[in-house]
Design a protein around this motif. Structure first.
Motif, PDB file in Angstrom:
ATOM      1  N   ILE A 256      -8.315   6.188   1.133  1.00  0.00           N
ATOM      2  CA  ILE A 256      -7.177   6.764   0.411  1.00  0.00           C
ATOM      3  C   ILE A 256      -7.147   6.254  -1.025  1.00  0.00           C
ATOM      4  O   ILE A 256      -6.965   7.025  -1.981  1.00  0.00           O
ATOM      5  CB  ILE A 256      -5.853   6.418   1.115  1.00  0.00           C
TER       6      ILE A 256
ATOM      7  N   ALA B 216      -2.496   8.793   4.941  1.00  0.00           N
ATOM      8  CA  ALA B 216      -2.448   7.367   4.622  1.00  0.00           C
ATOM      9  C   ALA B 216      -1.525   6.613   5.580  1.00  0.00           C
ATOM     10  O   ALA B 216      -1.889   5.539   6.100  1.00  0.00           O
ATOM     11  CB  ALA B 216      -1.975   7.173   3.180  1.00  0.00           C
TER      12      ALA B 216
ATOM     13  N   LEU C  51       1.578   4.187  -3.108  1.00  0.00           N
ATOM     14  CA  LEU C  51       1.484   5.630  -2.942  1.00  0.00           C
ATOM     15  C   LEU C  51       2.807   6.318  -3.264  1.00  0.00           C
ATOM     16  O   LEU C  51       2.841   7.398  -3.862  1.00  0.00           O
ATOM     17  CB  LEU C  51       1.054   5.958  -1.512  1.00  0.00           C
TER      18      LEU C  51
ATOM     19  N   TYR D 112       0.847  -1.199   0.000  1.00  0.00           N
ATOM     20  CA  TYR D 112       0.000   0.000   0.000  1.00  0.00           C
ATOM     21  C   TYR D 112       0.882   1.249   0.000  1.00  0.00           C
ATOM     22  O   TYR D 112       0.688   2.178  -0.804  1.00  0.00           O
ATOM     23  CB  TYR D 112      -0.895  -0.057   1.230  1.00  0.00           C
TER      24      TYR D 112
ATOM     25  N   VAL E 254      -7.315   8.499  -4.619  1.00  0.00           N
ATOM     26  CA  VAL E 254      -6.237   8.627  -5.604  1.00  0.00           C
ATOM     27  C   VAL E 254      -6.457   7.810  -6.867  1.00  0.00           C
ATOM     28  O   VAL E 254      -5.634   7.852  -7.786  1.00  0.00           O
ATOM     29  CB  VAL E 254      -4.873   8.227  -4.985  1.00  0.00           C
TER      30      VAL E 254
ATOM     31  N   PHE F 131      -1.289  15.381  -2.861  1.00  0.00           N
ATOM     32  CA  PHE F 131      -0.539  14.134  -2.722  1.00  0.00           C
ATOM     33  C   PHE F 131       0.154  14.039  -1.360  1.00  0.00           C
ATOM     34  O   PHE F 131       0.166  12.977  -0.725  1.00  0.00           O
ATOM     35  CB  PHE F 131       0.476  13.993  -3.844  1.00  0.00           C
TER      36      PHE F 131
ATOM     37  N   GLU G   6       3.717   9.342  -6.011  1.00  0.00           N
ATOM     38  CA  GLU G   6       4.397  10.593  -5.678  1.00  0.00           C
ATOM     39  C   GLU G   6       5.702  10.745  -6.462  1.00  0.00           C
ATOM     40  O   GLU G   6       6.016  11.835  -6.956  1.00  0.00           O
ATOM     41  CB  GLU G   6       4.670  10.657  -4.180  1.00  0.00           C
TER      42      GLU G   6
ATOM     43  N   THR H 124      -2.409  13.671   1.467  1.00  0.00           N
ATOM     44  CA  THR H 124      -2.965  12.320   1.376  1.00  0.00           C
ATOM     45  C   THR H 124      -1.966  11.292   1.889  1.00  0.00           C
ATOM     46  O   THR H 124      -2.336  10.348   2.600  1.00  0.00           O
ATOM     47  CB  THR H 124      -3.345  11.996  -0.085  1.00  0.00           C
ATOM     48  N   GLY H 125      -0.693  11.484   1.541  1.00  0.00           N
ATOM     49  CA  GLY H 125       0.343  10.558   1.987  1.00  0.00           C
ATOM     50  C   GLY H 125       0.464  10.513   3.497  1.00  0.00           C
ATOM     51  O   GLY H 125       0.574   9.431   4.098  1.00  0.00           O
TER      52      GLY H 125
END
Length: 241
Positions: A222, A160, A78, A74, A226, A153, A82, A156-157
């Motif tokens: 998440i 996450a 991500l 996961y 995305v 991003f 990025e 969100t990261g």
């Protein structure tokens, strides 16, 4: 914090001061290096006692797998997103990008590439395939569009990693995830300062809860957020289970 560099756009107008560019770059570089040193530790931890490799999903779907391996895949997914984004930013810089902005975004790109390669090496044959990004909705020629996407991003990261931390069963993995999320949070902060210098938005109410804590978001939410930026269909139904 001291303001060391003033930057101008192509029209000659000041576009704002960049906060402590030299110190910030050195700090970001150091953070990225510290993260990369964990590769040996996590690689050694992925031994034959780990769960079986992920079972590929139906058709073009990518199944992240289960247990700690699912959580690591996961994070790997991500980080792929990025790394691809910032690589594109530097390859095709937006109009009017300043030297200071280019330097900061280059450092962030390098960190994300380190993170991506870190997880790929750690997971070995349990790693998911290389994903294909879809950035068709991002206008890489415009500063606002690029920094807005970067903000999305990075925020969100952070959310996450915070949301997935509780799913990790191995304390060593949790420690390393904590080191990486701290770097991602610094990325989020510097991007927010580029968008809105001298403001308190580096830690805005949109990303902090009522207790002043960074928000934690579940993997399913998440991945849904995305999915428009990846051509592959990703399923994380068993992440952490």
């Amino acid at each position: 914090m001291n303001r060391l560099v003033k930057s101008k756009n192509n029209s000659g107008k000041e576009d704002g001061e960049i906060t402590s560019v030299v110190n910030r770059r050195l700090f970001l570089r150091s953070a990225g290096l510290a993260t990369s040193l964990g590769t040996i530790v996590i690689s050694a931890a992925c031994n034959d006692d780990d769960p079986d490799p992920m079972i590929p999903g139906t058709g073009d779907a990518v199944d992240l797998g289960s247990g700690d391996i699912g959580v690591l895949n996961y994070a790997y997914a991500l980080e792929q997103l990025e790394a691809a984004f910032y690589t594109q930013v530097i390859a095709t810089p937006y109009a009017g990008i300043t030297d200071a902005e280019r330097a900061i975004l280059t450092d962030i790109r390098d960190h994300e590439v380190i993170h991506r390669d870190f997880f790929k090496a750690a997971l070995g044959d349990k790693a998911i395939k290389g994903l294909t990004p879809n950035f068709a909705t991002i206008d890489f020629t415009k500063r606002d569009a690029v920094l807005g996407a970067a903000k999305l991003f990075e925020d969100t990261g952070v959310a996450a990693y915070n949301g997935a931390g509780k799913l990790l069963k191995d304390g060593g993995y949790l420690l390393l995830a904590g080191k990486i999320v701290s770097v991602e949070a610094r990325h989020a902060s510097v991007i927010r300062d580029l968008i809105n210098p001298k403001s308190a938005d580096f830690a805005g109410d949109d990303i902090l809860d009522a207790n002043g804590m960074d928000k934690a978001v579940a993997p399913a939410d998440i991945l849904a957020a995305v999915k428009g930026y990846v051509t592959d269909s990703i399923t994380g139904a068993n992440v952490g289970k």
